[in-house]
Design an enzyme around this catalytic site. Structure first.
Site, PDB file in Angstrom:
ATOM      1  N   ARG A 216       5.989 -24.844  81.980  1.00 30.17           N
ATOM      2  CA  ARG A 216       4.594 -24.541  81.466  1.00 30.17           C
ATOM      3  C   ARG A 216       3.798 -25.816  80.911  1.00 30.17           C
ATOM      4  O   ARG A 216       2.648 -26.078  81.369  1.00 30.17           O
ATOM      5  CB  ARG A 216       4.589 -23.540  80.623  1.00 30.17           C
ATOM      6  CG  ARG A 216       4.806 -22.034  81.173  1.00 30.17           C
ATOM      7  CD  ARG A 216       4.666 -20.837  80.249  1.00 30.17           C
ATOM      8  NE  ARG A 216       5.634 -20.625  79.103  1.00 30.17           N
ATOM      9  CZ  ARG A 216       6.625 -19.804  79.231  1.00 30.17           C
ATOM     10  NH1 ARG A 216       6.835 -18.970  80.347  1.00 30.17           N
ATOM     11  NH2 ARG A 216       7.518 -19.713  78.238  1.00 30.17           N
ATOM     12  N   PHE A 232       3.824 -13.249  90.299  1.00 35.26           N
ATOM     13  CA  PHE A 232       4.993 -12.646  89.477  1.00 35.26           C
ATOM     14  C   PHE A 232       4.624 -13.193  88.025  1.00 35.26           C
ATOM     15  O   PHE A 232       5.478 -14.009  87.372  1.00 35.26           O
ATOM     16  CB  PHE A 232       6.156 -13.157  89.784  1.00 35.26           C
ATOM     17  CG  PHE A 232       6.757 -12.835  91.221  1.00 35.26           C
ATOM     18  CD1 PHE A 232       7.112 -11.651  91.472  1.00 35.26           C
ATOM     19  CD2 PHE A 232       6.743 -13.640  92.099  1.00 35.26           C
ATOM     20  CE1 PHE A 232       7.500 -11.326  92.703  1.00 35.26           C
ATOM     21  CE2 PHE A 232       6.842 -13.351  93.494  1.00 35.26           C
ATOM     22  CZ  PHE A 232       7.389 -12.211  93.851  1.00 35.26           C
ATOM     23  N   ASP A 255       0.667  -9.474  89.160  1.00 38.19           N
ATOM     24  CA  ASP A 255       2.056  -8.836  88.802  1.00 38.19           C
ATOM     25  C   ASP A 255       1.974  -7.505  89.119  1.00 38.19           C
ATOM     26  O   ASP A 255       0.943  -6.782  89.236  1.00 38.19           O
ATOM     27  CB  ASP A 255       2.235  -9.065  87.134  1.00 38.19           C
ATOM     28  CG  ASP A 255       3.628  -8.938  86.863  1.00 38.19           C
ATOM     29  OD1 ASP A 255       4.606  -9.832  86.870  1.00 38.19           O
ATOM     30  OD2 ASP A 255       4.094  -7.904  86.752  1.00 38.19           O
ATOM     31  N   ASP A 305       7.036 -17.710  90.674  1.00 36.15           N
ATOM     32  CA  ASP A 305       8.183 -17.417  89.673  1.00 36.15           C
ATOM     33  C   ASP A 305       8.646 -16.089  89.602  1.00 36.15           C
ATOM     34  O   ASP A 305       8.554 -15.034  88.775  1.00 36.15           O
ATOM     35  CB  ASP A 305       7.533 -17.850  88.200  1.00 36.15           C
ATOM     36  CG  ASP A 305       8.831 -17.832  87.211  1.00 36.15           C
ATOM     37  OD1 ASP A 305       9.853 -17.757  87.594  1.00 36.15           O
ATOM     38  OD2 ASP A 305       8.303 -17.716  85.890  1.00 36.15           O
ATOM     39  N   CYS A 345      15.565 -17.821  89.523  1.00 38.52           N
ATOM     40  CA  CYS A 345      16.369 -17.721  88.210  1.00 38.52           C
ATOM     41  C   CYS A 345      17.703 -16.679  88.977  1.00 38.52           C
ATOM     42  O   CYS A 345      18.309 -16.212  88.092  1.00 38.52           O
ATOM     43  CB  CYS A 345      15.772 -16.956  87.530  1.00 38.52           C
ATOM     44  SG  CYS A 345      15.064 -15.264  87.859  1.00 38.52           S
TER      45      CYS A 345
END
Length: 401
Positions: A216, A232, A255, A305, A345
């Site tokens: 970020r 997301f 989202d 993300d 991730c």
């Protein structure tokens, strides 16, 4: 040397101690001469070589392929309150780089990375949110809570044992519970000088995605364009940074969770940003991207993300297809010369895999890619160098011509 501290012992098969000698903290059931049925699940035991030499000490679980998780290689180190306090103090020393006036939210204990397998603790100012993922750490839970309170001076600890991964260890998935002191429903914290609103009880993971802090911050230098799309977005952390860095910009945060989008609007207001100047959309990201492309919408920056598309090796092939589709759709709505930040991730997806999905997606669109920066974990998410399989996060900044 014979240990003066005695625990039940088990022995390895010949030549099965090489990874342990290099610092790995897992022993798989196939490496044991026989299952140590004399030790209860979660119980502490010593590990010896096939010749009887002490190698390590850890905790056992018959329910998982990872039969033993190592806690120490020192035969004279008991697994007690003093041991836990030493490990916690060591973890706290690493996090002293954070200035509380600038950043007071970070991961305090990162499981194997801090020598405490099965334990994750995130610090939000004076509140700790802990997660226990393994039977061995569950056995140590009372000592862990006591040591955390003594060493950190926290106001309270919330235990978030609501992860489905506990089932693999033979543990119950539980509702969040305060296990020490007092914990409010919500609180405000700082990250790189930016304010965030944390929902300890209902938020994703422990309330926030702390592992993206450095990404970020890095985004600040790239978001000079007028339109930024954050997919997301959860509570729109990337969007807030982009908007603060470039007030004329309009951010669009997408989202599927309406509560997350509502919290995002509140976070914008906390930072002096008018939510009405930005877009907040509750939608499936794939559906949104397809619709945006059909409308002919284009953005200066696109942030992808997503949650983990694969949590097991068996889901890897499907996950790679999902990452390729996502990056393809994201590039379609990106202006020529625009910035793409794409992340994964999924632990079974490596950095080379992520770069490969970017390359394949760009080739389909006949668009050149310049890789600008790549990231893994932040410093508060240390990884044991002998355990690359515990590294999960990858992030790549690209310029798409």
């Amino acid at each position: 040397m014979t240990s003066a501290i005695h625990y039940p012992a088990t022995s390895l098969k010949p030549r099965r101690d090489e990874s342990l000698q290099s610092g790995h903290l897992w022993i798989f059931s196939g490496a044991l001469q026989q299952a140590p049925h004399w030790v209860e699940n979660g119980g502490i035991l010593d590990v010896k070589s096939d010749t009887g030499k002490f190698i390590a000490r850890g905790y056992y679980n018959a329910n998982t392929d990872i039969a033993i998780r190592i806690l120490t290689h020192d035969p004279d180190e008991a697994i007690d309150s003093d041991f836990l306090r030493r490990r916690i103090r060591s973890a706290m020393q690493l996090r002293e780089v954070f200035e509380p006036e600038v950043t007071n939210a970070y991961r305090l204990i990162n499981s194997e990375g801090d020598g405490l397998p099965g334990l994750v603790v995130d610090r939000y100012a004076d509140i700790l949110v802990a997660q226990i993922h393994t039977a061995g750490m569950e056995q140590l839970r009372p000592l862990v809570i006591e040591a955390l309170m003594q060493e950190t001076g926290a106001r309270g600890i919330l235990l978030r044992n609501d992860s489905q991964s506990r089932r693999r260890e033979g543990l119950f998935v539980q509702e969040p519970v305060v296990v020490a002191g007092e914990v409010p429903a919500q609180a405000e914290v700082r990250e790189n000088g930016v304010s965030f609103f944390i929902d300890f009880w209902e938020g994703q993971k422990t309330g926030f995605f702390l592992d993206q802090r450095d990404k970020r911050e890095s985004l600040r230098k790239y978001t000079r364009g007028k339109r930024v799309l954050n997919c997301f977005s959860y509570t729109a952390g990337f969007s807030v940074y982009a908007a603060l860095n470039n007030p004329p910009a309009q951010t669009t945060s997408v989202d599927i969770s309406e509560p997350a989008i509502d919290a995002a609007k509140q976070i914008f207001a906390m930072n002096g940003l008018n939510p009405d100047d930005h877009e907040f959309i509750v939608s499936d990201v794939f559906e949104y991207l397809e619709a945006a492309w059909k409308r002919g919408e284009l953005f200066d920056s696109v942030i992808l993300d997503p949650p983990a598309f694969a949590k097991t090796q068996g889901a890897r092939t499907h996950a790679l297809k999902a990452y390729r589709r996502l990056n393809y759709l994201g590039m379609q709505v990106l202006k020529p010369g625009g910035l793409l930040l794409t992340c994964s991730c999924s632990g079974v997806i490596g950095m080379d895999d992520l770069l490969g999905t970017i390359s394949v997606s760009a080739q389909r669109l006949h668009r050149p890619v310049q890789v600008l920066e790549s990231y893994t974990h932040g410093l508060d998410h240390p990884i044991n160098i002998a355990m690359p399989e515990t590294a999960y996060l990858k992030a790549v900044f690209c310029r798409i011509s």
